[in-house]
Each structure stands twice: as structure tokens, then as C-alpha cells.
Design a protein around this motif. Structure first.
Motif, PDB file in Angstrom:
ATOM      1  N   HIS A   1      -0.212   1.435   6.758  1.00 56.48           N
ATOM      2  CA  HIS A   1       0.155   0.059   6.398  1.00 56.48           C
ATOM      3  C   HIS A   1       1.384   0.092   5.530  1.00 56.48           C
ATOM      4  O   HIS A   1       1.420   0.810   4.534  1.00 56.48           O
ATOM      5  CB  HIS A   1      -0.975  -0.602   5.596  1.00 56.48           C
ATOM      6  CG  HIS A   1      -2.139  -0.956   6.438  1.00 56.48           C
ATOM      7  ND1 HIS A   1      -2.041  -1.740   7.548  1.00 56.48           N
ATOM      8  CD2 HIS A   1      -3.440  -0.619   6.343  1.00 56.48           C
ATOM      9  CE1 HIS A   1      -3.229  -1.875   8.098  1.00 56.48           C
ATOM     10  NE2 HIS A   1      -4.098  -1.196   7.383  1.00 56.48           N
ATOM     11  N   TYR A   2       2.389  -0.650   5.925  1.00 57.56           N
ATOM     12  CA  TYR A   2       3.544  -0.820   5.061  1.00 57.56           C
ATOM     13  C   TYR A   2       3.321  -2.044   4.190  1.00 57.56           C
ATOM     14  O   TYR A   2       2.692  -3.025   4.606  1.00 57.56           O
ATOM     15  CB  TYR A   2       4.813  -1.007   5.890  1.00 57.56           C
ATOM     16  CG  TYR A   2       5.469   0.283   6.325  1.00 57.56           C
ATOM     17  CD1 TYR A   2       6.775   0.291   6.779  1.00 57.56           C
ATOM     18  CD2 TYR A   2       4.791   1.491   6.291  1.00 57.56           C
ATOM     19  CE1 TYR A   2       7.401   1.464   7.184  1.00 57.56           C
ATOM     20  CE2 TYR A   2       5.404   2.671   6.690  1.00 57.56           C
ATOM     21  CZ  TYR A   2       6.707   2.644   7.136  1.00 57.56           C
ATOM     22  OH  TYR A   2       7.323   3.805   7.544  1.00 57.56           O
ATOM     23  N   GLU A   3       3.829  -1.981   2.989  1.00 56.60           N
ATOM     24  CA  GLU A   3       3.737  -3.110   2.071  1.00 56.60           C
ATOM     25  C   GLU A   3       5.140  -3.675   1.887  1.00 56.60           C
ATOM     26  O   GLU A   3       6.106  -2.928   1.678  1.00 56.60           O
ATOM     27  CB  GLU A   3       3.188  -2.611   0.730  1.00 56.60           C
ATOM     28  CG  GLU A   3       2.732  -3.698  -0.193  1.00 56.60           C
ATOM     29  CD  GLU A   3       2.080  -3.116  -1.441  1.00 56.60           C
ATOM     30  OE1 GLU A   3       1.173  -2.284  -1.307  1.00 56.60           O
ATOM     31  OE2 GLU A   3       2.501  -3.512  -2.553  1.00 56.60           O
ATOM     32  N   VAL A   4       5.239  -4.988   1.984  1.00 53.43           N
ATOM     33  CA  VAL A   4       6.530  -5.665   1.821  1.00 53.43           C
ATOM     34  C   VAL A   4       6.435  -6.570   0.606  1.00 53.43           C
ATOM     35  O   VAL A   4       5.426  -7.252   0.405  1.00 53.43           O
ATOM     36  CB  VAL A   4       6.878  -6.503   3.076  1.00 53.43           C
ATOM     37  CG1 VAL A   4       8.225  -7.203   2.903  1.00 53.43           C
ATOM     38  CG2 VAL A   4       6.896  -5.627   4.323  1.00 53.43           C
ATOM     39  N   THR A   5       7.477  -6.544  -0.225  1.00 50.36           N
ATOM     40  CA  THR A   5       7.547  -7.499  -1.331  1.00 50.36           C
ATOM     41  C   THR A   5       8.822  -8.320  -1.155  1.00 50.36           C
ATOM     42  O   THR A   5       9.479  -8.225  -0.117  1.00 50.36           O
ATOM     43  CB  THR A   5       7.572  -6.791  -2.693  1.00 50.36           C
ATOM     44  OG1 THR A   5       8.843  -6.136  -2.849  1.00 50.36           O
ATOM     45  CG2 THR A   5       6.459  -5.754  -2.800  1.00 50.36           C
TER      46      THR A   5
ATOM     47  N   ARG B   1       0.326  -8.477  -2.438  1.00 47.49           N
ATOM     48  CA  ARG B   1       0.537  -7.238  -1.674  1.00 47.49           C
ATOM     49  C   ARG B   1       0.691  -7.465  -0.184  1.00 47.49           C
ATOM     50  O   ARG B   1       1.172  -6.602   0.534  1.00 47.49           O
ATOM     51  CB  ARG B   1      -0.612  -6.271  -1.934  1.00 47.49           C
ATOM     52  CG  ARG B   1      -0.670  -5.807  -3.384  1.00 47.49           C
ATOM     53  CD  ARG B   1      -1.579  -4.632  -3.571  1.00 47.49           C
ATOM     54  NE  ARG B   1      -1.015  -3.429  -2.948  1.00 47.49           N
ATOM     55  CZ  ARG B   1      -1.578  -2.234  -3.001  1.00 47.49           C
ATOM     56  NH1 ARG B   1      -2.728  -2.067  -3.617  1.00 47.49           N
ATOM     57  NH2 ARG B   1      -1.029  -1.202  -2.421  1.00 47.49           N
TER      58      ARG B   1
ATOM     59  N   ALA C   1       4.066 -11.240   1.771  1.00 44.62           N
ATOM     60  CA  ALA C   1       5.433 -11.100   2.285  1.00 44.62           C
ATOM     61  C   ALA C   1       5.420 -10.627   3.734  1.00 44.62           C
ATOM     62  O   ALA C   1       6.154 -11.151   4.584  1.00 44.62           O
ATOM     63  CB  ALA C   1       6.236 -10.134   1.427  1.00 44.62           C
ATOM     64  N   LYS C   2       4.600  -9.633   4.020  1.00 52.34           N
ATOM     65  CA  LYS C   2       4.564  -9.101   5.383  1.00 52.34           C
ATOM     66  C   LYS C   2       4.098 -10.177   6.365  1.00 52.34           C
ATOM     67  O   LYS C   2       4.618 -10.284   7.478  1.00 52.34           O
ATOM     68  CB  LYS C   2       3.642  -7.884   5.435  1.00 52.34           C
ATOM     69  CG  LYS C   2       3.771  -7.055   6.697  1.00 52.34           C
ATOM     70  CD  LYS C   2       3.246  -5.646   6.501  1.00 52.34           C
ATOM     71  CE  LYS C   2       1.813  -5.483   6.855  1.00 52.34           C
ATOM     72  NZ  LYS C   2       1.369  -4.067   6.866  1.00 52.34           N
TER      73      LYS C   2
ATOM     74  N   ILE D   1       6.907 -14.568  -4.441  1.00 49.27           N
ATOM     75  CA  ILE D   1       7.292 -13.822  -3.236  1.00 49.27           C
ATOM     76  C   ILE D   1       7.427 -14.778  -2.051  1.00 49.27           C
ATOM     77  O   ILE D   1       8.381 -14.707  -1.271  1.00 49.27           O
ATOM     78  CB  ILE D   1       6.277 -12.708  -2.937  1.00 49.27           C
ATOM     79  CG1 ILE D   1       6.372 -11.615  -4.020  1.00 49.27           C
ATOM     80  CG2 ILE D   1       6.517 -12.090  -1.556  1.00 49.27           C
ATOM     81  CD1 ILE D   1       5.276 -10.565  -3.935  1.00 49.27           C
TER      82      ILE D   1
END
Lengths: 176, 385
Positions: free
Chosen positions: B97-101, A44, A47-48, A81
Motif C-alpha cells: 500500500h502506498y500512502e499519499v499525503t 492516511r 489523499a489517495k 489534505i
């Protein structure tokens, strides 16, 4: 502990906000820098973290030379990822396989020394929701700009989650 | 135009290689809340990112609009605007919070319109890495006060005071890729509030319930006969009221929007709704207020305008199906001022206007590639009418 030593050797990340200055120091000292992200089931957040560190500290300013993920055997999509963002991923168990295997973050941290190339290695947790590149340059800054500092460690007031995707900036306890 | 179209595949590839730059900008900017009238923090974040990305001039104007300018090399100072509205529908003032995949970005407001603002912040860097320079100044603006009661005040104010001639404009919306808007319907957006004093009033035989009274208003509106031509629609999109399951409501509100190809039809229906409100108010002896909160005139660019043809050719070369619908955005303000403008979409997504709003990353490479190709054509006069 000598308070003067603490005052002189304690920094705030904002002192190193000028990445161009850090880059100039890095080039002057001719050192390379590796960033290690130890992981265990961080699909979760991984990636960020990779995206922000790559964007700010590799693509825009080449302060970091490589990002490496050392994984403890995630059962989710963490490794997939990370690879999707072109980051090398190593399973901790595959590094020095003849040695007895142990689980835990410490294992990932020391084994990273065998697969990273940098003169300086930076470790950042992979589960940070409010990740920002200051987590990296705050640690790197003193190492590049000081002649006598060889090791840096961060401390900060930890944010605390107050609901799904909501948080307060402090109140989560001191972290060391 | 052909030479710009031939560059498109390489633009897509090179934009893919620097995806971390615009994903980071989407995250940094999108996580800062920006409800309408509370956009200041996000404006400051955007200006900082534009400055870091190499925009020549970065400023927040007196009205709170964040602006970045990439200076052109031409002798005459003309401007081409690229616009993405800054505010979001979410009322929250807390950082998200943004979630990135590997495939998506998930977070409240990302699809309307945080991702487009993040792309806007990335354009100076993108243009530099594609080796592009322009004759005109490229003005990157994320106007505030665009949505709802904001009534597009930010862009209206900016265009009143902009000193240089504006050649054309591209408005960016996060969704959906293939979107090509060049006209807007006439629109009035309004609210109807029913408010009942809590004390018992002389002459009442019963206790009125604001929710049931508003329901009478809704039913009367739904009975209005709407023509097929001009195309006309009334949407009741918001409702709120009451405070307790077991007590008659003292307050109730609905929000509605009238849209039509013809401004006169919009005005006529608004008068009809005012008559309904007056009538129901008298019948039930309660206070019902009708408030107009925003309005736009119907405008359009002719469908054979070179700007539309260029944009359509770009999308066609990228293999994207075009969808054209009316759009009540900054587009209509430019068109009202006689400035050629279109709206483009950048990617695909889901769960719009919900907490788990999601956009896809891969289509963004194609969505973003539209911008430099079209800008080059615009800058060289290929899209002039």
C-alpha cells in the motif's frame, strides 16, 4: 427472496469497466453525479482516494461532477489534505446548524444531500487502503445502464491485513 | 532552443493541474511488486495504463519489456526512447500500500524506481494535454531485469532487436531532481560465497567458521591499493551468513562492486580479488567461489554534446542545480551503442530502499517539465551531435 431477482440485479464491477460507455449513458440521461467521502481522522488514506477518483473519473473521464468531503470533526490533517487537492470540505455540524447535532457516519451521509448538487450521489468510505475507482463505477454502472434501478449497494470479500502494509485479498469477512 | 525554454513555466503550471493523473499511475504501478526476474504483473499493469492513457501501440515484447509507442508524424520512422527501469530492489512478491499525503508519496520502492515508471505511464496523457506532437516515434519503455543479477538484460535485448534508428534516449530515475548523468564507470559486480561442509573433515585441527573466513577475504580486499587516477572504488555492499548465534557458520556471502573510469583497472582488480579468493581458500582448506553477476564498460557522451547542453539549459531555466555523476544504468547501454543518452532525476526523496521510502510531490512538476521541453528540442534536431 426471489433468486431470479437476485441473479438479475446483482452485478460485478468488471461489467462496468468501460467508463466511456458509462459516460455516454450519463450524457444521454443528462444526469450529474456527486461523490461523497464521509471522514473522521482519515489523513492516511483520504489523499489517495481523492487522487484516484479525480484522476480516473473526473480528469480523464468526466463521469463524476464533484467530490465532497463531509467531516465529523477530524483532529488530524484530514480536512487540510482534502482541501490541498481542491475538494470542498464541510463539517457535518455546520450543515443545518439549527438542528440537533449527532455524531456518526449516518449524520454525514444524510447531510451530504444538502451540500451536493448531483442527481446521483455515491458514498464511499474514506479509510480504504486498496482504493480503486471500481469502488465508484461499480456502484454507478447499474444506475446509469438500467431503467429500473434507483439504489445500489456494494458487497465484497474484505481483504485482511497480515502485517504492516501487507494484506491478503480475502479473509476479512463479508461486508455489507 | 529558446522557444522551448520559454514554455517551461507554463509546462510546470499545467502539469501541476493534472497531478492526480501521474500520482494515480505511481500508486497503481508502484503497489504491484516487481523484484528482478518477477516483473510480469507490473509490466501488464504498465501496458494497461499506457493504453488507457492513449499510447498508440502497447505491447510486452518477447523478453518481457513493456513498451508503449506514441507514433510520430514524420515520413521517416525514427525513435526517441524514454526509459525507466521496471524492477525494484525489494524482494517482496506481495502487493504494497502506498500512502499519499498533500506533499508526499510513501511506499517501498517508490524512489527506485516506481515513481519514474508511473510518470512514464502518464506521458501520453501529459503530452496530449500540453498539445504536443512529435516527428519521431516516442518509445516509452520500462525494461525488466535491470538491477543486480539482471545486468540490464531487458534493455540490452530490446536494443539488439529494435527495428528503427534510435535518435537519442532519456533515462528517468525518480531521484534526484537536478540529476544529469551522461557517463558511466566501468563496473564489475560480484559475489563471494564461502561454503563449509557440515561433517567433520580429516586433517582439520579446528572447526572453520565461514563468517570469519569471509572476514579474511574482506580484509584482504580492503588492503588493495587503489589509484586516484583513474578514479577507482571497491564497495562491499552486501553480506549474509550463519544460521545460529551459537554455532560456527557453514555459509557466508558478500556482494561487491568494482568501479573505475578505466575498464582495464576494473579487470585488473577483479583478477586481484580472484587471487585473494584462491589464496584464502587454500589457507583455510574451504570452498570459496567468486561469481561475476554483472558488468558494464566505461562510456561517456562528450560534455560539450548538444544533448547535454540542452538538458543543462532546461535545468538552469527551471532554477535547478545540476549534479553530474557516473551512472551505471540503461544509460551506459545506449552510450555503448553510440546512441546519445542522458539520465534525468524527477524529484527529491528520503529513506531510499527502505519500507518507508518517500518522495516529494511538488518538485515533480518541475522534474516532469524537463521531459517535454527536452523532447521538443531533440525532435527538432537541436540536440544532434
Amino acid at each position: 427472496m426471489d433468486k431470479r431477482w437476485l441473479d438479475t440485479n446483482t452485478f460485478h464491477h468488471s461489467e462496468f469497466k468501460d467508463i466511456g460507455r458509462l459516460l455516454a449513458a450519463k450524457q444521454h440521461r443528462q444526469v450529474s453525479i456527486s461523490l461523497c467521502l464521509p471522514t473522521l481522522n482519515e489523513e492516511r488514506t483520504i489523499a489517495k482516494e481523492i487522487v484516484i477518483m479525480k484522476s480516473e473519473l473526473m480528469t480523464r473521464y468526466p463521469l463524476i461532477d464533484e467530490i465532497v468531503v463531509i467531516d465529523s470533526g477530524s483532529t488530524d490533517k484530514t480536512r487540510h489534505i482534502a482541501r490541498a487537492y481542491d475538494v470542498p470540505v464541510h463539517l457535518a455540524d455546520d450543515i443545518l446548524p439549527r438542528l440537533e447535532k449527532f455524531k456518526g457516519k449516518g449524520e454525514n451521509l444524510w447531510k451530504a444531500l444538502y451540500v451536493t448538487r448531483g442527481d446521483i450521489i455515491v458514498y464511499i468510505d474514506a479509510d480504504i487502503k486498496n482504493i480503486h475507482h471500481r469502488f465508484a463505477y461499480g456502484l454507478i454502472g447499474p444506475l446509469l445502464l438500467s431503467e429500473h434501478i434507483r439504489f445500489t449497494k456494494a458487497f465484497y470479500d474484505r481483504p485482511i491485513a497480515v502485517g504492516e502494509n501487507q494484506w491478503r485479498p480475502t479473509g476479512g469477512g463479508r461486508v455489507n | 532552443m529558446e522557444k522551448y525554454l520559454d514554455l517551461l513555466p507554463s509546462f510546470v503550471d499545467r502539469i501541476r493541474k493534472i497531478r492526480e493523473i501521474f500520482i494515480s499511475n505511481i500508486v497503481f504501478i508502484g503497489q504491484v511488486p516487481a523484484p528482478t526476474f518477477h516483473e510480469r504483473r507490473r509490466a501488464e499493469c504498465l501496458v494497461e495504463r499506457l493504453s488507457d492513457g492513449g499510447a498508440d501501440e502497447c505491447v510486452i515484447d518477447d523478453y518481457g519489456n513493456p513498451i508503449g509507442v506514441i507514433q510520430g508524424g514524420g515520413a521517416e520512422r525514427t525513435s526517441i526512447f524514454i526509459v525507466a527501469h521496471l524492477d525494484t530492489f525489494s524482494e517482496t512478491l506481495v502487493d504494497r500500500h502506498y500512502e499519499v499525503t498533500d506533499k508526499t508519496i510513501i511506499g517501498e520502492g517508490v524512489s527506485d524506481n516506481s515513481a519514474a515508471v508511473g510518470v512514464l505511464a502518464s506521458l501520453p496523457e501529459i503530452f496530449r494535454r500540453l498539445g504536443l506532437g512529435f516527428t519521431s516515434d516516442i518509445v516509452l519503455v520500462a525494461p525488466n531485469q535491470s538491477l543486480g543479477r539482471g545486468n540490464l538484460r531487458g534493455i540490452r535485448q530490446l536494443l539488439k532487436t529494435w527495428p528503427a534508428p534510435i535518435r537519442a534516449a532519456i533515462c528517468l530515475e525518480t531521484v534526484a531532481l537536478g540529476r544529469l548523468n551522461y557517463y558511466s564507470s566501468g563496473m564489475i559486480r560480484g559475489e563471494i560465497d564461502c561454503s563449509i561442509a557440515s561433517e567433520v573433515q580429516f586433517g582439520r585441527h579446528y572447526t572453520p567458521n565461514a563468517i570469519l573466513i569471509i572476514n579474511q577475504v574482506i580484509n584482504a580486499i580492503l588492503e588493495l591499493r587503489l589509484p586516484q587516477k583513474p578514479r577507482t572504488q571497491i564497495v562491499i555492499g552486501k553480506i549474509a551468513g550463519g544460521f545460529n548465534h551459537g554455532k560456527a557458520a557453514y555459509d557466508a556471502t558478500i556482494g561487491f562492486e568494482i568501479r573505475s573510469d578505466a575498464d582495464e583497472m576494473v579487470r585488473e582488480l577483479y583478477r586481484d580479488i580472484r587471487d585473494i579468493v584462491d589464496s584464502v581458500s587454500k589457507i583455510f582448506a574451504v570452498e570459496i567461489k567468486l561469481n561475476r553477476i554483472s558488468n558494464l564498460n566505461a562510456t561517456r557522451l562528450p560534455s560539450n554534446h548538444p544533448l547535454i547542453k540542452c538538458a543543462a539549459r532546461v535545468l538552469d531555466r527551471l532554477g535547478v542545480e545540476i549534479v553530474s555523476e557516473p551512472s551505471e544504468t540503461a544509460l551506459s547501454i545506449f552510450l555503448q551503442k553510440g546512441i546519445p543518452a542522458i539520465t534525468l532525476g524527477l524529484t527529491r526523496g528520503d529513506n531510499f530502499h527502505q519500507e518507508g521510502a518517500m518522495i516529494e510531490i511538488e518538485p515533480m512538476f518541475t522534474g516532469i517539465a524537463q521531459i517535454p521541453a527536452l523532447l521538443m528540442a531533440m525532435d527538432n534536431g537541436g540536440c544532434n551531435g
